[in-house]
Structure formats: structure tokens, C-alpha cells
Motif scaffolding. Structure first.
Motif, PDB file in Angstrom:
ATOM      1  N   ALA A 100     -45.763 -19.040 -67.389  1.00  0.00           N
ATOM      2  CA  ALA A 100     -45.654 -20.230 -68.250  1.00  0.00           C
ATOM      3  C   ALA A 100     -45.961 -21.495 -67.447  1.00  0.00           C
ATOM      4  N   PHE A 101     -45.468 -21.557 -66.215  1.00  0.00           N
ATOM      5  CA  PHE A 101     -45.774 -22.715 -65.367  1.00  0.00           C
ATOM      6  C   PHE A 101     -47.289 -22.863 -65.206  1.00  0.00           C
ATOM      7  N   MET A 102     -47.983 -21.745 -65.203  1.00  0.00           N
ATOM      8  CA  MET A 102     -49.435 -21.781 -65.017  1.00  0.00           C
ATOM      9  C   MET A 102     -50.179 -22.028 -66.329  1.00  0.00           C
ATOM     10  N   VAL A 442     -35.701 -25.065 -60.432  1.00  0.00           N
ATOM     11  CA  VAL A 442     -36.760 -24.967 -59.426  1.00  0.00           C
ATOM     12  C   VAL A 442     -38.081 -24.936 -60.189  1.00  0.00           C
ATOM     13  N   GLY A 443     -38.936 -25.868 -59.889  1.00  0.00           N
ATOM     14  CA  GLY A 443     -40.236 -25.925 -60.569  1.00  0.00           C
ATOM     15  C   GLY A 443     -41.178 -24.868 -60.015  1.00  0.00           C
ATOM     16  N   ASN A 444     -42.447 -25.080 -60.229  1.00  0.00           N
ATOM     17  CA  ASN A 444     -43.428 -24.100 -59.758  1.00  0.00           C
ATOM     18  C   ASN A 444     -43.551 -24.189 -58.235  1.00  0.00           C
ATOM     19  N   ASP A 450     -55.870 -28.099 -59.592  1.00  0.00           N
ATOM     20  CA  ASP A 450     -56.502 -28.292 -60.903  1.00  0.00           C
ATOM     21  C   ASP A 450     -55.649 -27.719 -62.037  1.00  0.00           C
ATOM     22  N   SER A 451     -54.433 -27.308 -61.732  1.00  0.00           N
ATOM     23  CA  SER A 451     -53.538 -26.792 -62.769  1.00  0.00           C
ATOM     24  C   SER A 451     -52.151 -27.346 -62.460  1.00  0.00           C
ATOM     25  N   ILE A 452     -51.855 -28.450 -63.066  1.00  0.00           N
ATOM     26  CA  ILE A 452     -50.622 -29.179 -62.722  1.00  0.00           C
ATOM     27  C   ILE A 452     -49.478 -28.708 -63.637  1.00  0.00           C
ATOM     28  N   THR A 453     -48.362 -28.356 -63.019  1.00  0.00           N
ATOM     29  CA  THR A 453     -47.233 -27.844 -63.806  1.00  0.00           C
ATOM     30  C   THR A 453     -46.343 -28.973 -64.301  1.00  0.00           C
ATOM     31  N   GLU A 454     -46.028 -28.913 -65.608  1.00  0.00           N
ATOM     32  CA  GLU A 454     -44.992 -29.812 -66.139  1.00  0.00           C
ATOM     33  C   GLU A 454     -43.857 -28.901 -66.578  1.00  0.00           C
ATOM     34  N   VAL A 455     -42.703 -29.103 -65.979  1.00  0.00           N
ATOM     35  CA  VAL A 455     -41.573 -28.221 -66.292  1.00  0.00           C
ATOM     36  C   VAL A 455     -40.858 -28.723 -67.544  1.00  0.00           C
ATOM     37  N   THR A 456     -40.669 -27.815 -68.513  1.00  0.00           N
ATOM     38  CA  THR A 456     -39.929 -28.197 -69.721  1.00  0.00           C
ATOM     39  C   THR A 456     -38.689 -27.315 -69.846  1.00  0.00           C
ATOM     40  N   ARG A 457     -37.732 -27.759 -70.615  1.00  0.00           N
ATOM     41  CA  ARG A 457     -36.456 -27.047 -70.723  1.00  0.00           C
ATOM     42  C   ARG A 457     -36.616 -25.668 -71.359  1.00  0.00           C
TER      43      ARG A 457
END
Ligand code: CAO
Length: 500
Positions: A100-102, A442-444, A450-457
Motif C-alpha cells: 500500500a505504501f508503494m 513507522v512509515g515506508n 519517483d514513488s513518494i509515500t504518503e502515510v494515511t491512517r
């Protein structure tokens, strides 16, 4: 019509030109062949080139043309990949959270009214999903489906057709008992990849249920962790669960890549025992080295304690060729984490000698060269410790780094949670949750340019059920109403009682 013919004539012209070039190349190749015997066995270059191009195209290399969009604005690595997430507890959710992070769309299927058991485990805030759950299920959507209800089965089959990968970590046989055998899934969707975490691979233990520490013990980690005169130890890092989830994610991404070529899905299995053993690989290395003599970098060697027939526990010895140990720092009497890991890396030995006030060790035959130091490691580290104890772990780190000496402060979880640089990089992220408020996760841990992770709940239980039924699976309002009545997405009385 005439235009069309004219157009058609062009390729014919091109073809005749091509044929002529080909025959010229053939003749040239023949001439070369006559001259050298080596080249006769090879195909003429003219034929090899298109073949290489074909192979490259099959592998997806070179296609499409490089995006003109700025880095980080061309979507995410796994955009468009749909994951049917049938995972629970930790190993499987770790895997799907990484996907999902990816950028994959992860649809987490949970039992109505109950959900993933970890929602309620180790709860710290009454009525809110536990941190156990929220920290492993970010960036996902949640749908509740009773997989044993006939209507529920029908919805699941639609999801199988709709998704690219099914990920599960049920006890052995549970997926089959739901009617989702590999054969059935493959028939419904030949492109689907079915990825599983199990405790053990095929063999005597394949039917066993497994949790983290069982895997650490069965994978060779526990027998090699701890002190020689103490019992085996499990480690704090979840190498059995999260470690195996990571391995599975790697298998899934590889299977997705292979599918580009083959067009078909495959089964992917990551057994927890195998995952732990992979992470304990250096200990299997040492097991084989034992046949050829004692393990001289283990402090037991310097202490004159004989080796048995299997790799012993090595305390805080370094697992590599550069000896290391954990040493006390200023404040160790009251602070359980006032320690530093100190590595006596050979190239910086002289700098170490100067720092700790032992310049004579630079030339002394007992200390100058690494083999001479091996039998005296305990004494050497005790001497270095006299120096580290005069400084805080951060002062040791700062001083040593100036001399390229590898050291690591023992950071507490409190220090990590407060570490600014980890926040800045997105490794530790604060997220807002409607029931529990703000929490850290803990995020990614993998950063991509070129693939920036946005962490969501993490999602609430069943938060996206209707959205997925309508938008992804195309059920009408009336059909969704009928599904609700069937009990396929709503808890039975028993479920309600369990959840309460
Ligand atoms: N609707 C209806 N039933 C559902 C359901 C749903 N949406 N989701 C799950 N179930 C049912 C399963 O069908 C299964 O029922 P049956 O046994 O009757 O077929 C049941 O829930 C329980 O599944 P389980 O056996 O996997 O769960 P458990 O709590 O008893 O065991 C665990 C947990 C982790 C030991 C086991 O799943 C396992 O060994 N998994 C593989 C190894 C693994 O991943 N371990 C790491 C766990 S992380 O620490």
C-alpha cells in the motif's frame, strides 16, 4: 483508395531495401566466417539484434519512453495494482501495508463485527482500534465479508476477478475451507497471484499454526541469540512476522513482474521458518566453519572455552569479521540504555588506540594486528570501556565519527520516537485517527525518488464496504440492500457478542 495503395507501396519498398541489406550482411558474415573459426558458431549479428530487442521488450525493458513528468509526480510504483488482502495479525498485514505504501490499492477483508483480531488486542484507548492494528494497516481500505455466507462467497469471487493479488496468512487449510482453493481462484482469474505466509514450508510441520517466537526458535535465531551461559533468547525485532511479510512482498512484486511476460498468476509462499533462517544466514555460515576449527572472532575463543558441535550463542559479539561489543557509557548506573556498540574495525585501529590513550598498542605485537587481538578481545573491550564510560553515548558517537570509527548508540524507543531526523524523512510519522486521535507509526522504510509515500491512517472496521461494493464491484443500491439483509457484510449475533 489510391492513397491507401500508395501508403501500402512504401512498406514494400522498405521491405525490399531491408532484404537487400540483409543479403549484404549475410555475405559479409560468410566472409568473416571463412576467416575465423570462432565466429562460425555464432549467429550472424543481423539476426541476433532483433532477438535481443524482442527479449528486452518481453522484460518490459525500454518501454514505455521515460516520463517527462518531474520525479515524484509520475504516480506511485504500484499504482493500479489491486490487492485482495485476507491477512490478519502481523506477518501478512506487514506485507500488504508495504504494498500500500508503494501505491497498491489494498482491500482488507475482515470478518463482520469482529475484524482482524488485533483491532482489540493490547488496547490502550478504550473503544479505539489498538496501535497493534493501526500501525500495521495504514493506507488500506476495509470491507467486511463473512466468507462462509453464500452471498459473502459470491462477493469474494467478484473480488478475486477484480484484483491482481490475493494475500493471506490463515492457518494451513483455512483458505481452502472457504472454498478458495488455488485451482478455483486460478479458474476464476488466471492472472491472479495467490501469496501466503505460513509457519513452515512443506514437511513435517506444514500443518502447524505459528506465531513470531515459534518462528524465531524454529528458524535458528533463538539458539544463536543470548549469552553462552544463559537460555536461548528471542529478539525484540519481529523477524518472524514482519521479516516474513517483507519476504512475501518481494515475492509478490517479482510475480507481478513475471506476469508481465507470462500473463498468468502463480502461487507465492513465504514460510516464517525460511524467512528467519534467511535473516540468520550468517549463523549457518558459522555452523559450516566450525568443521574447520574454532570461530576465532567469537569471544569464547579468547576466553579459552571450547566449541561444541553447533553454533553457540555469542552475546554481543559482532556477526561479521570486525569484532564489536556493547560498552557502558556515562550514566549507565541509572539509564538502562546508556551504552554504545563499539566496533574495532581494523583500518581505524590506530585511531582507536590514540583515542583511548593506548598509543603503544599500535606497535605492540599483542595488539597491532587483528589476529593477535582475537584472543584478547575481552581485555581490549574492557579497556575501551574505561574510555566510553567517561562520555555519554552521543559524545562517543560524535568523537568516534570524526575518526571514522563505527559505533552505534543504544537508542531507546523514546529517543527514536522523538528523533527529529526520523520525522523529517517520514520514517516515523504522526497520523490522525477519528477514534484514537494522533498516533505515531513507522512509515515506508524504503525511500524511492519517483514513488513518494504518503502515510494515511488505518481504516475503521468495514469503513469502505459499501464504497467497494458499489464502485469496484458494480453492485446496485438494491443489490447492496439485499446483501445487507443476507448477513454477508453485517455481524451475526455471535459476532456482535464477541466484539462487545
Ligand atoms: N469470514 C468468516 N470466517 C473467517 C473470515 C471471514 N471474513 N476470516 C477468517 N475466518 C475464519 C477462517 O476461515 C478460519 O476458520 P476455520 O478454521 O473454521 O476454517 C478462522 O477464521 C480462523 O483462522 P485462523 O486459523 O487462521 O486463525 P487463528 O486465530 O486460529 O490462528 C494464526 C492464527 C496466526 C496462528 C494462524 O492464522 C496461522 O498460523 N497463520 C499462518 C502463520 C502466520 O501468519 N503467523 C503469524 C501470525 S502474526 O503474529
Amino acid at each position: 483508395m489510391a492513397k491507401k495503395q500508395k501508403k501500402a507501396a512504401k512498406p514494400a519498398k522498405k521491405a525490399s531495401k531491408k532484404a537487400a541489406a540483409k543479403s549484404v550482411r549475410k555475405i559479409a558474415a560468410k566472409k568473416v566466417a571463412r576467416k575465423t573459426t570462432k565466429l562460425t558458431a555464432r549467429r550472424p549479428a543481423a539476426k541476433a539484434a532483433p532477438k535481443a530487442a524482442k527479449r528486452a521488450a518481453r522484460n518490459g525493458i525500454g518501454t514505455p519512453r521515460p516520463s517527462a513528468r518531474p520525479y515524484g509526480q509520475a504516480g506511485k510504483a504500484l499504482d493500479g495494482v489491486r490487492i485482495l488482502d485476507f491477512t490478519h495479525v502481523q506477518s501478512g498485514p506487514t506485507c500488504t501495508q508495504l504494498l500500500a505504501f508503494m501505491g497498491a490499492d489494498v482491500i482488507k477483508v475482515e470478518r463482520p463485527g469482529v475484524g482482524d483480531i488485533t483491532r482489540g488486542q493490547l488496547r490502550d484507548v478504550k473503544g479505539a482500534d489498538s496501535l497493534y492494528f493501526t500501525m500495521l494497516n495504514g493506507n488500506k481500505r476495509s470491507i467486511t465479508i463473512d466468507s462462509k455466507n453464500p452471498k459473502g462467497k459470491e462477493i469474494l469471487e467478484r473480488l478475486v476477478k477484480h484484483c491482481d493479488v490475493l494475500v493471506e496468512n490463515f492457518a494451513p487449510g483455512a483458505l481452502d475451507r472457504m472454498g478458495l482453493t488455488w485451482e478455483h481462484i486460478h479458474k476464476l482469474n488466471p492472472r491472479m497471484i495467490v501469496a501466503s505466509v505460513k509457519g513452515f514450508g512443506p514437511g513435517p510441520y506444514e500443518d502447524c499454526k505459528v506465531y513470531e517466537n515459534v518462528a524465531q526458535c524454529a528458524g535458528g535465531s533463538a539458539s544463536t541469540t543470548g549469552f553462552r551461559d544463559g537460555p536461548p533468547l528471542v529478539t525484540g525485532a519481529q523477524i518472524g512476522d514482519s521479516g516474513t511479510g517483507l519476504h512475501l512482498a518481494f515475492g509478490i512484486v517479482s510475480a507481478l513482474y513475471q506476469r508481465v511476460r507470462t500473463g498468468r498468476g502463480q502461487r507465492v509462499l513465504a514460510a516464517m521458518q525460511d524467512g528467519v533462517l534467511n535473516l540468520a544466514r550468517v549463523k549457518l555460515r558459522d555452523q559450516q566453519r566450525l568443521k574447520h576449527g574454532p570461530l576465532t572472532e567469537y569471544s569464547q575463543y579468547g576466553e579459552g572455552v571450547p566449541f561444541g558441535d553447533s553454533v553457540p550463542r555469542a552475546g554481543n559479539d559482532s556477526g561479521g569479521g570486525q569484532p564489536g561489543w556493547i560498552l557502558k557509557c556515562k550514566g549507565w548506573e541509572t539509564d538502562p540504555n546508556a551504552y554504545v556498540y563499539f566496533i574495532t574495525q581494523a583500518p581505524v585501529w590506530e585511531a582507536i588506540c590514540d583515542l583511548i590513550g593506548k598509543p603503544e598498542w599500535k606497535t605492540h605485537p599483542d595488539y597491532a594486528k587483528p589476529p593477535a587481538r582475537l584472543p584478547r578481545l575481552k581485555h581490549i573491550f574492557a579497556t575501551i570501556e574505561q574510555w566510553t564510560m567517561t562520555k555519554t553515548k552521543f559524545e562517543v558517537m560524535e568523537t568516534c565519527n570524526k575518526h571514522d570509527i563505527p559505533v552505534g548508540p543504544i537508542l531507546s524507543m523514546k529517543e527514536i520516537a522523538e528523533e527529529k531526523s526520523l520525522r523529517d524523512t517520514g520514517t516515523v510519522v504522526e497520523v490522525d485517527h477519528p477514534a484514537r486521535g494522533k498516533y505515531l507509526t513507522v512509515g515506508n522504510p524504503v525511500k524511492m525518488s519517483d514513488s513518494i509515500t504518503e502515510v494515511t491512517r488505518s481504516p475503521l472496521l468495514g469503513e469502505h464496504t459499501e464504497e467497494i461494493l458499489a464502485k469496484e464491484l458494480g453492485y446496485s443500491k438494491a443489490e447492496i440492500e439485499a446483501i445487507k439483509q443476507s448477513g454477508a457484510i453485517t455481524p451475526e449475533e455471535k459476532g456482535r457478542a464477541e466484539a462487545a
